[in-house]
Write an enzyme that holds these catalytic residues in place. Structure first.
Site, mmCIF file in Angstrom:
data_model
loop_
_atom_site.group_PDB
_atom_site.id
_atom_site.type_symbol
_atom_site.label_atom_id
_atom_site.label_comp_id
_atom_site.label_asym_id
_atom_site.label_seq_id
_atom_site.Cartn_x
_atom_site.Cartn_y
_atom_site.Cartn_z
ATOM 1 N N GLY A 102 5.437 2.958 16.157
ATOM 2 C CA GLY A 102 5.382 2.352 14.830
ATOM 3 C C GLY A 102 6.756 2.155 14.232
ATOM 4 O O GLY A 102 7.722 2.827 14.586
ATOM 5 N N GLU A 123 7.712 3.208 8.799
ATOM 6 C CA GLU A 123 8.221 4.282 7.952
ATOM 7 C C GLU A 123 9.594 4.799 8.349
ATOM 8 O O GLU A 123 10.321 5.353 7.527
ATOM 9 C CB GLU A 123 7.198 5.445 7.950
ATOM 10 C CG GLU A 123 5.880 5.017 7.333
ATOM 11 C CD GLU A 123 4.741 5.993 7.553
ATOM 12 O OE1 GLU A 123 4.568 6.866 6.704
ATOM 13 O OE2 GLU A 123 4.020 5.874 8.562
ATOM 14 N N GLY A 172 0.833 -1.205 0.000
ATOM 15 C CA GLY A 172 0.000 0.000 0.000
ATOM 16 C C GLY A 172 0.858 1.241 0.000
ATOM 17 O O GLY A 172 0.804 2.056 -0.907
ATOM 18 N N GLN A 223 10.196 -4.935 8.589
ATOM 19 C CA GLN A 223 9.771 -3.547 8.330
ATOM 20 C C GLN A 223 10.979 -2.632 8.199
ATOM 21 O O GLN A 223 11.023 -1.757 7.341
ATOM 22 C CB GLN A 223 8.855 -3.055 9.451
ATOM 23 C CG GLN A 223 7.457 -3.626 9.379
ATOM 24 C CD GLN A 223 6.739 -3.194 8.119
ATOM 25 O OE1 GLN A 223 6.418 -2.037 7.936
ATOM 26 N NE2 GLN A 223 6.528 -4.141 7.216
ATOM 27 N N GLY A 256 1.335 -6.221 4.573
ATOM 28 C CA GLY A 256 2.659 -6.814 4.589
ATOM 29 C C GLY A 256 3.401 -6.543 5.880
ATOM 30 O O GLY A 256 4.442 -7.123 6.144
#
Lengths: 753, 163
Positions: free
Chosen positions: A715, A718, A250, A651, A479
């Site tokens: 998180g 990113e 995404g 990630q 993912g």
């Protein structure tokens, strides 16, 4: 075995489990390696037709005519949808009620406002017929000159940047700080337009049943999409059923409802049959978002000891002619380095492109590569090692807000990353190192940062009569590992082993889990799941401790611990009772409770919340041909509690790969005459391949954060782009002595240097 | 005019009626035979998501016209596991977290099996990386993919030694 959550106020009861923290393999792995995981375009309901978009070949103007007759005459073509026969919409696709709502192209008129804009939809019995039909439309245009590039239109100061942030910020005396500084730098950095390019093209399979609608479509935010479609089609959100169990990537491009999805639904309505519409790769370079280009002017001053006296960062970026998304690149300076004076500002131009959109680390990614390059230049101007310079300017509180950090293990990241990489002994001067083959070798570093945000999300936990658990939430797995990590949280939240827990997710009829964006999904949904599980266990404990027939009678809620499907007395672990027995005696078929994850306003007011990291990169450059390879990338990241280290490491690898790509590979190139993107495919738009990232290492630095959310999760999706991109650029400089400020760095910038 | 071809798909011989000569092998698999494990990422041979084994060789199914494949044998991701037992490459992909979103994964796995059969990469990670570089992964799972291919090769070699 996990401990009670450190640093958190003691809960009314304790829950323990062994799932959180375990490096479990992906629960969806077997489906994905056997081809059984069903992505949107894999669906084929009975009677389904194929829809193919015809998209604009010009950047700006009007469609004068389409050869609809030729298309309809082609065998297999059922219908051609144009503005002339498009079914009506109840809502205006050009309406904008919030910063999270973007204007869509749904054949509302004949205007063309960017290349690859949908201008018609051909619907046919086969994909081949629909594709041919779209080609037969042979559109005629009235074209106007396109506005291309950051110098292609007049700049304006936007009302807001990112999502509702002020366009500028000033604190302290920047000009005085610069004027008084014995060391100064000023430089302009340019980052290109980039396209998400998820491997899965955007797709929708739409099926109407009266006023009810079933959609198979990848979505990072099912509830928001449901609401948007409901408003556009004038139906109730609950009559729209979205299934998005797996997204084929995404990166932000599937965050919000997009025009092609609306066109797929319209096509199904027009022909009265289910329709599948899948974008061709080149059609992903227009209606589904991109990262806007930036030109960043950075000025810095430092005192004789290498301490910043001022930082000023100005970003010029671009948005579309008809909507606003302003890449907040300058704002990354708000959080990174201590300085007595700080000024950030933004301007934008309106170009004939699709509207830019959130793309993995929006703002932070382009901002970071420029700021980290500038910091490297400043360190060299001060004659300091880049790591020593960053430590000299370490922000003990958030520079822009003055707030303390909720947690910040960046020093540990610097130390662990540098040690692992072998940073010590790096020559200050560039072009000092070569490998045995004569290639130039350079080492660079960058600081990584990304805010620890919370969205709003919900989950439902159910304890069944047999003592097993069910946790439901409409979360999204693109993912990052949500199917796995959220189930781990769910099991521990209900005090159950993972094999006694059923986890349902990925459809819009489940509790709204918010949006998978801003690296906030794990933190948000985990909080909701943890809360829901806790509420169920609370009720169960109340049943047991209030019942004199229970061995737990009189213990009080705080006196029991839930573990492995049983409640135990804390003061006497031998006294316990199974969940099933407690429910059975109470005559209950089950217990159910909801949980919510959301930001805590008090904590947000008191603390700055960010994840941090440090990235160290080695590059090798061919001195004759300028070819660059990032031969070694080591990142150390601190992001609070790690639910599943295997998923988290992946990630980080993904983000680091994006960072390498930002610095060395990807960019969209626009033809100035036509306004069209010249490399709208996967051969010419360079994504890193396996051989481009030979050596990645991610270190998970321990960090406990009692403030960000109940489980202390930040998180990880990113952050690793930031830091990495600048570290690569700095390593290229260190290898060659050439400072390239226009990204991506190509060999043309290094040949002959 | 309908064209009839014979195609062996995952070991089963099928008579395939093609009413349209434009159909690619990829679209035949996905839209007509409903074997949707093979993915379409670009439809022009640039991403590798549609990699299958065609007569034993790794091939981008989007670049192959189905009509030209009369008598050919195709192996897709659906044809790897035997009796519920994953192929060693499939298992290695799970063990090494060689996937994230999973969309490129079928193509990566088919490509890996093709690479191992070619016998060109050996146990050299650089050659594995090079040999797997026709398959894009936007999530960036390359480190795990390389580890998985090397591990699967070792498992397959051990299996052959035992046989």
């Amino acid at each position: 075995m996990s401990d009670p959550i450190p640093g958190i106020a003691a809960p009314a009861h304790l829950r323990q489990g062994s799932s959180i923290g375990q490096p479990l393999t992906r629960r969806d792995g077997p489906l994905k390696v056997t081809g059984q995981a069903r992505y949107a375009a894999d669906n084929h309901p009975p009677g389904m037709l194929f829809a193919v978009l015809a998209t604009s070949g010009i950047a700006r103007g009007r469609v004068l005519g389409l050869d609809v007759a030729a298309a309809k005459a082609h065998p297999g073509v059922v219908e051609v949808m144009t503005p002339a026969n498009r079914p009506p919409l109840a809502g205006d696709p050009d309406a904008k009620d919030s910063p999270f709502m973007f204007r869509l192209d749904a054949l509302q008129n004949d205007a063309v406002r960017y290349p690859q804009q949908p201008i018609a939809v051909v619907i046919a019995e086969t994909l081949e017929a629909a594709t041919e039909g779209a080609a037969l439309l042979a559109p005629r245009y009235a074209a106007e000159p396109p506005r291309v590039g950051l110098d292609g239109a007049a700049a304006f100061v936007p009302a807001a940047v990112g999502v509702g942030s002020p366009a500028s910020f000033a604190q302290g005396e920047v000009e005085a700080g610069l004027a008084a500084a014995p060391r100064r730098m000023e430089a302009v950095y340019e980052t290109p337009a980039q396209y998400h390019n998820a491997m899965e093209p955007h797709a929708i399979v739409a099926a109407w049943d009266g006023e009810r609608l079933t959609l198979d479509t990848p979505s990072q935010g099912m509830a928001m999409a449901q609401a948007r479609f409901a408003a556009l089609f004038g139906i109730r959100p609950e009559d729209i059923h979205i299934r998005s169990p797996f997204l084929g990537g995404g990166f932000g491009s599937k965050g919000l409802a997009n025009g092609p999805q609306v066109l797929g639904i319209l096509a199904a309505r027009l022909v009265g049959r289910p329709v599948k519409l899948v974008l061709r790769r080149e059609q992903m370079y227009g209606p589904v978002g991109h990262r806007a280009p930036t030109r960043q002017t950075i000025r810095m001053g430092a005192d004789a000891a290498g301490g910043f006296t001022a930082i000023a960062s100005h970003t010029l970026t671009a948005t579309s002619s008809f909507d606003d998304f302003i890449e907040a690149a300058a704002d990354v300076a708000h959080t990174l380095y201590a300085t007595p004076a700080l000024h950030t500002s933004h301007e934008a131009v309106r170009l004939d492109t699709g509207t830019p959109m959130f793309m993995r680390a929006p703002g932070e990614a382009p901002g970071s590569i420029a700021l980290e390059s500038a910091v490297d230049e400043m360190a060299f101007a001060c004659g300091m090692d880049p790591l020593a310079f960053r430590l000299r300017n370490y922000a003990e509180v958030e520079p822009a807000s003055g707030k303390p950090f909720s947690s910040k293990a960046l020093r540990e990241c610097y130390a662990e990353g540098a040690a692992r990489f072998g940073w010590a002994g790096r020559p200050l001067q560039p072009r000092q190192m070569r490998d045995e083959a004569g290639l130039l070798v350079g080492w660079g570093m960058g600081t990584a940062t990304f805010p620890a945000m919370m969205m709003a999300g919900h989950a439902r936990a159910t304890l069944r009569a047999d003592g097993s658990g069910l946790v439901e939430t409409g979360a999204h797995d693109m993912g990052q590992g949500a199917w796995t990590a959220l189930a781990q949280v769910a099991a521990d939240g209900m005090g159950l082993p993972l094999d006694r827990l059923e986890f349902r997710s990925g459809t819009s009829d489940l509790p709204d889990a918010g949006i998978a964006g801003g690296s906030a999904h794990m933190a948000t949904v985990s909080s909701a799941i943890h809360g829901a599980g806790g509420a169920v266990i609370d009720r169960l404990a109340a049943l047991a401790t209030g019942d004199e027939r229970s061995p737990l009678f009189g213990a009080g809620n705080a006196g029991v611990v839930a573990r492995e499907g049983r409640l135990h007395r804390r003061d006497d672990e031998a006294r316990s009772e199974s969940y099933a027995a407690i429910l059975s005696r109470a005559g209950l078929a089950g217990l159910e409770a909801m949980g919510q994850g959301a930001a805590d306003p008090a904590a947000q007011k008191a603390f700055a919340m960010h994840a941090h990291g440090a990235v160290f990169v080695e590059v090798k450059v061919d001195p004759d041909f300028g070819q660059i390879r990032a031969t070694r990338v080591v990142g150390a990241f601190a992001a609070g509690r790690v639910i599943n280290p295997r998923m988290v490491r992946s990630q980080y690898y993904g983000g680091m790969t994006w960072g390498v790509s930002f610095a060395l590979h990807e960019h969209a190139v626009t033809d100035r005459r036509s306004g069209r993107i010249m490399n709208a495919d996967l051969a010419e738009y360079h994504l890193p391949v396996n051989a481009d990232v030979p050596s990645l290492e991610a270190i998970l630095v321990a960090e406990q954060d009692p403030h960000v959310n109940p489980l202390g999760i930040k998180g990880v999706g990113e952050i690793a782009i930031t830091g990495t991109a600048g570290a690569v650029a700095n390593a290229v400089w260190h290898a060659t002595g050439v400072r390239v400020r226009r990204f991506p760095i190509g060999l043309e910038a290094l040949i002959g240097a | 005019m309908t064209l009839s071809i014979s195609l062996t798909v995952n070991g089963t011989v099928q008579a395939v009626a093609l009413e349209d000569p434009r159909v690619t092998l990829l679209d035949l698999l996905r839209e007509r035979l409903h074997l949707t494990g093979t993915k379409k990422g670009c439809d022009r041979g640039q991403c590798g998501a549609c990699t299958v084994l065609l007569d034993g060789r790794r091939t981008n199914a989007c670049l192959v016209l189905a009509a030209a494949q009369d008598g050919a044998s195709v192996t897709t991701i659906e044809g790897l596991a035997e009796g519920g037992q994953l192929h060693p490459v499939q298992q290695a992909f799970i063990d090494h977290d060689a996937l994230q979103c999973g969309f490129c994964t079928p193509g990566q796995i088919m490509s890996a099996i093709g690479l191992l059969a070619e016998g060109q990469a050996g146990d050299d990670p650089e050659r594995v990386r090079e040999g797997m570089s026709g398959n894009l992964c936007r999530c960036g799972a390359y480190a795990g993919i390389t580890e998985a291919v090397l591990d699967a090769q070792a498992r397959l070699a051990a299996r052959e030694d035992a046989a």
